[in-house]
Design an enzyme around this catalytic site. Structure first.
Site, short mmCIF file in Angstrom:
data_model
loop_
_atom_site.label_atom_id
_atom_site.label_comp_id
_atom_site.label_asym_id
_atom_site.label_seq_id
_atom_site.Cartn_x
_atom_site.Cartn_y
_atom_site.Cartn_z
N HIS A 18 -49.22 35.95 -38.70
CA HIS A 18 -48.96 34.54 -38.42
C HIS A 18 -50.02 33.69 -39.11
CE1 HIS A 18 -46.19 34.86 -34.73
NE2 HIS A 18 -46.34 36.09 -35.19
N GLU A 54 -51.80 31.24 -37.87
CA GLU A 54 -52.96 31.06 -37.01
C GLU A 54 -53.84 32.32 -36.98
OE1 GLU A 54 -49.46 29.26 -34.61
OE2 GLU A 54 -49.75 30.67 -36.24
N ARG A 105 -29.61 29.24 -53.97
CA ARG A 105 -28.76 30.35 -53.51
C ARG A 105 -29.61 31.47 -52.90
NH1 ARG A 105 -23.89 31.45 -57.90
NH2 ARG A 105 -22.99 29.34 -57.87
N ASP A 135 -12.17 28.73 -61.14
CA ASP A 135 -13.31 29.29 -61.86
C ASP A 135 -13.48 30.80 -61.70
OD1 ASP A 135 -13.86 26.66 -62.52
OD2 ASP A 135 -15.30 26.39 -60.90
N LEU A 143 -20.38 33.72 -57.16
CA LEU A 143 -21.16 33.09 -56.07
C LEU A 143 -22.30 33.98 -55.60
CD1 LEU A 143 -18.28 31.50 -53.93
CD2 LEU A 143 -19.59 30.48 -55.80
N SER A 183 -7.27 27.95 -46.29
CA SER A 183 -6.34 27.77 -45.17
C SER A 183 -5.15 28.72 -45.23
CB SER A 183 -5.82 26.33 -45.13
OG SER A 183 -6.87 25.43 -44.93
N GLU A 242 -21.03 24.31 -52.30
CA GLU A 242 -20.83 24.02 -53.72
C GLU A 242 -19.41 23.55 -54.03
OE1 GLU A 242 -22.34 26.78 -56.53
OE2 GLU A 242 -24.32 26.89 -55.61
N SER A 247 -12.62 18.14 -52.78
CA SER A 247 -11.85 18.03 -51.53
C SER A 247 -12.65 18.56 -50.36
CB SER A 247 -10.52 18.77 -51.65
OG SER A 247 -9.69 18.17 -52.62
#
Length: 387
Positions: free
Chosen positions: A53, A55, A192, A208, A212, A229, A312, A316
């Site tokens: 940590h 600290e 990314r 495309d 990704l 969808s 990305e 829409s």
């Protein structure tokens, strides 16, 4: 600038070192006789050490510097409230108390329910003077993903796009490679790398056929999230073909509705089975007027431990995300080019707003030049337009 602010600035610089290592950015300095004698930042994952940590690292260095395990005449400055809960190791508060540190300055409160003011209380109960909210805004800004996820249990969403100087993300023919230069594109690869997930709409996949993935050396790929969808994603797309190597979630609404055929020779059930066999997780989601219910999706992704998403697009999905109020930050890469054309797409599509006063408002701009390109970053102010 006060002395307290000067030393907290030093702790913030330490925290940024942790951020560069993809650690939770926490920094700490210890002061004795108006001089910094030790510095530390979070390195738990880097060292594979639960004791690393900020600290505890600073305390260890301070004891080595003074030659005494007791630090009774020292003051600590730390960007985030010290932890106070027991895990595999004692909490930082216990070590601070045991070492006799007399005063602790804290930048941010820790919203984690396991802490949430408990660290401050333990220190005060032990007789340590505690000063809070020192450069609080700057310290809070170090950990936007952490604070957002802990408080809301949903991913911190960054809407990112690249556009020309006249606001186009592609030419009138749909061509978009490349708008920005290599240095800006490398910066996107870093994004990314640091965010847990990357999300696009089915339109981007169909146009495309992207991978990704993160192309930086030794980087872990983000979880790929496709908003689709009607399950139109091709089984021979790069996304599906590599789903066993890169975690992939396809959010759809037809799995919930379970009606109709995708093609004459393939039912919804069969398409889902083929996607699952390829390694994809098909996630049934409720539907809104514009497609996948993004608010519901964020809740489900948060439950899966995904704390941040790089969105990305395309245009829409970008509008739907703003409309749903899920976007926390916008990153706009601007190239010194002009495409023109009424049919050339802009970054945010959808129906748009009717009046200027209905705009999605942004705040706290930050501008960075990346060779010939410009990166503009904003926090999202007023976002959701849903009733």
């Amino acid at each position: 600038m006060t002395q307290e602010e000067k030393y907290m600035k030093a702790a913030i610089r330490e925290a940024k070192k942790a951020y560069a290592l993809e650690e939770v950015p926490i920094g700490c300095v210890i002061v004795q006789n108006d001089r910094i004698i030790a510095r530390g930042y979070n390195r738990r994952n880097t060292e594979g050490n639960t004791l690393a940590h900020a600290e505890l690292t600073a305390i260890k260095k301070a004891s080595k510097k003074t030659g005494d395990w007791r630090l009774e005449d020292c003051t600590m400055y730390v960007t985030l409230e010290p932890c106070c809960h027991y895990g595999k190791t004692p909490p930082c508060t216990q070590i601070i108390i045991e070492r006799g540190i007399e005063k602790v300055y804290i930048g941010s409160y820790d919203p984690n329910p396991k802490v949430n003011g408990g660290g401050i209380k333990q220190l005060k109960d032990a007789g340590i003077e505690v000063v809070t909210e020192v450069l609080k805004e700057e310290c809070d800004a170090l950990n936007p993903v952490f604070f957002h996820y802990i408080e809301k249990k949903e991913p911190y969403v960054v809407l990112k796009y690249a556009m020309t100087a006249d606001g186009k993300i592609a030419t009138r023919t749909g061509a978009s490679k490349w708008i920005t230069g290599e240095a800006a594109r490398k910066r996107v690869q870093y994004s990314r790398k640091i965010y847990s997930g990357i999300m696009v709409g089915i339109g981007t996949v169909l146009a495309d056929d992207p991978m990704l993935t993160c192309r930086l050396e030794n980087a872990q790929n983000p979880v790929r999230i496709i908003c689709d969808s009607s399950l139109r994603i091709p089984l021979d797309s790069n996304i599906v073909k590599t789903a066993k190597e890169v975690p992939t979630i396809i959010a759809c609404t037809v799995a919930k509705e379970d009606k109709g055929n995708l093609k004459k020779d393939l039912t919804i059930k069969e398409k889902i089975e083929k996607l699952q066999q390829a390694g994809c997780e098909v996630l049934p989601i409720g539907r809104t007027k514009t497609g996948v219910d993004l608010k519901e999706l964020m809740k489900l992704l948060g439950e899966k431990g995904i704390d941040s998403i790089l969105l990305e697009g395309g245009s829409s999905l970008n509008y739907s995300a703003l409309q749903a109020g899920i976007v926390s930050k916008v990153e706009t890469y601007i190239a010194p080019k002009i495409f023109g054309g009424e049919l050339a797409k802009t970054p945010v599509g959808g129906i748009g707003v009717e009046e200027p006063g209905q705009a999605f408002f942004l705040k706290n701009p930050k501008i960075t030049q990346i060779e010939q390109d410009i990166l503009m970053e904003w926090e999202v102010g007023t976002c959701s337009r849903e009733s």
